[in-house]
Design a protein around this motif. Structure first.
Motif, PDB file in Angstrom:
ATOM      1  N   UNK A 100       0.836  -1.201   0.000  1.00  0.00           N
ATOM      2  CA  UNK A 100       0.000   0.000   0.000  1.00  0.00           C
ATOM      3  C   UNK A 100       0.870   1.250   0.000  1.00  0.00           C
ATOM      4  N   UNK A 101       0.287   2.351  -0.439  1.00  0.00           N
ATOM      5  CA  UNK A 101       0.998   3.635  -0.368  1.00  0.00           C
ATOM      6  C   UNK A 101       1.088   4.029   1.108  1.00  0.00           C
ATOM      7  N   UNK A 102       2.266   4.443   1.520  1.00  0.00           N
ATOM      8  CA  UNK A 102       2.490   4.836   2.917  1.00  0.00           C
ATOM      9  C   UNK A 102       2.736   6.340   2.961  1.00  0.00           C
ATOM     10  N   UNK A 103       1.974   7.019   3.813  1.00  0.00           N
ATOM     11  CA  UNK A 103       2.134   8.463   3.984  1.00  0.00           C
ATOM     12  C   UNK A 103       3.199   8.713   5.047  1.00  0.00           C
ATOM     13  N   UNK A 104       4.080   9.694   4.834  1.00  0.00           N
ATOM     14  CA  UNK A 104       5.107  10.009   5.834  1.00  0.00           C
ATOM     15  C   UNK A 104       4.532  10.245   7.234  1.00  0.00           C
ATOM     16  N   UNK A 105       3.362  10.842   7.332  1.00  0.00           N
ATOM     17  CA  UNK A 105       2.756  11.090   8.649  1.00  0.00           C
ATOM     18  C   UNK A 105       2.414   9.788   9.368  1.00  0.00           C
ATOM     19  N   UNK A 106       2.112   8.731   8.591  1.00  0.00           N
ATOM     20  CA  UNK A 106       1.752   7.444   9.193  1.00  0.00           C
ATOM     21  C   UNK A 106       2.939   6.716   9.802  1.00  0.00           C
ATOM     22  N   UNK A 107       4.139   7.000   9.299  1.00  0.00           N
ATOM     23  CA  UNK A 107       5.333   6.313   9.807  1.00  0.00           C
ATOM     24  C   UNK A 107       6.255   7.233  10.597  1.00  0.00           C
ATOM     25  N   UNK A 108       5.871   8.495  10.755  1.00  0.00           N
ATOM     26  CA  UNK A 108       6.719   9.467  11.453  1.00  0.00           C
ATOM     27  C   UNK A 108       7.196   8.981  12.819  1.00  0.00           C
ATOM     28  N   UNK A 109       6.341   8.357  13.655  1.00  0.00           N
ATOM     29  CA  UNK A 109       6.822   7.895  14.963  1.00  0.00           C
ATOM     30  C   UNK A 109       7.876   6.785  14.867  1.00  0.00           C
TER      31      UNK A 109
END
Length: 143
Positions: free
Chosen positions: A46-55
């Motif tokens: 899936x497309x991953x948004x930077x905000x989703x993996x920031x932590x």
């Protein structure tokens, strides 16, 4: 035990013995005839948004001289010594949990191949080994 049940048990034992012999250098025809598991199909990543993996972004150090490192696009590596044990993508599942891509695809259900962040986001637990990793301090550049 009925005759039918007994013959079924004997047939199962014969198949198991044939498979055991095939695995130990026995009859090649028995090995060729042995059923194989169907290939696992993986969903596309899936497309991953930077905000989703920031932590998750940064380096997470374990006690076994290994570490995970993730970037803002969700890509990551697991390294021990100089050996890369895994590389791929972290896929957000929500609630501080991420599953890892496998062979370029999304396993969707391999919960053991991923991590969960602690509530304070200072550590994570790798589900594959149940090991805890601590977030490494960010080094400031000279300049």
């Amino acid at each position: 035990m009925t005759v039918r049940a007994r013959s079924t048990v004997l047939a199962a034992c014969a198949i198991a013995a044939g498979l055991a012999l095939a695995g130990c250098g026995g009859d090649k025809q028995a090995a060729d005839a042995a059923p194989s598991a169907p290939p696992t199909t993986l969903a596309p990543l899936p497309a991953v948004k930077p905000a989703d993996v920031k932590p998750l972004v940064g380096r997470w150090v374990g006690t076994a001289k290994d570490y995970f490192q993730f970037t803002a696009d969700g890509s990551g590596v697991w390294v021990r010594g100089r050996q890369k044990l895994w590389s791929g993508s972290a896929i957000p599942e929500g609630g501080g949990k991420y599953r890892f891509s496998w062979n370029g695809g999304d396993p969707k259900s391999a919960s053991y191949w991923g991590v969960a962040l602690s509530e304070d986001k200072a550590s994570l637990v790798f589900a594959g080994t149940n090991q805890t990793y601590k977030k490494a301090a960010v080094r400031k550049g000279k300049g």
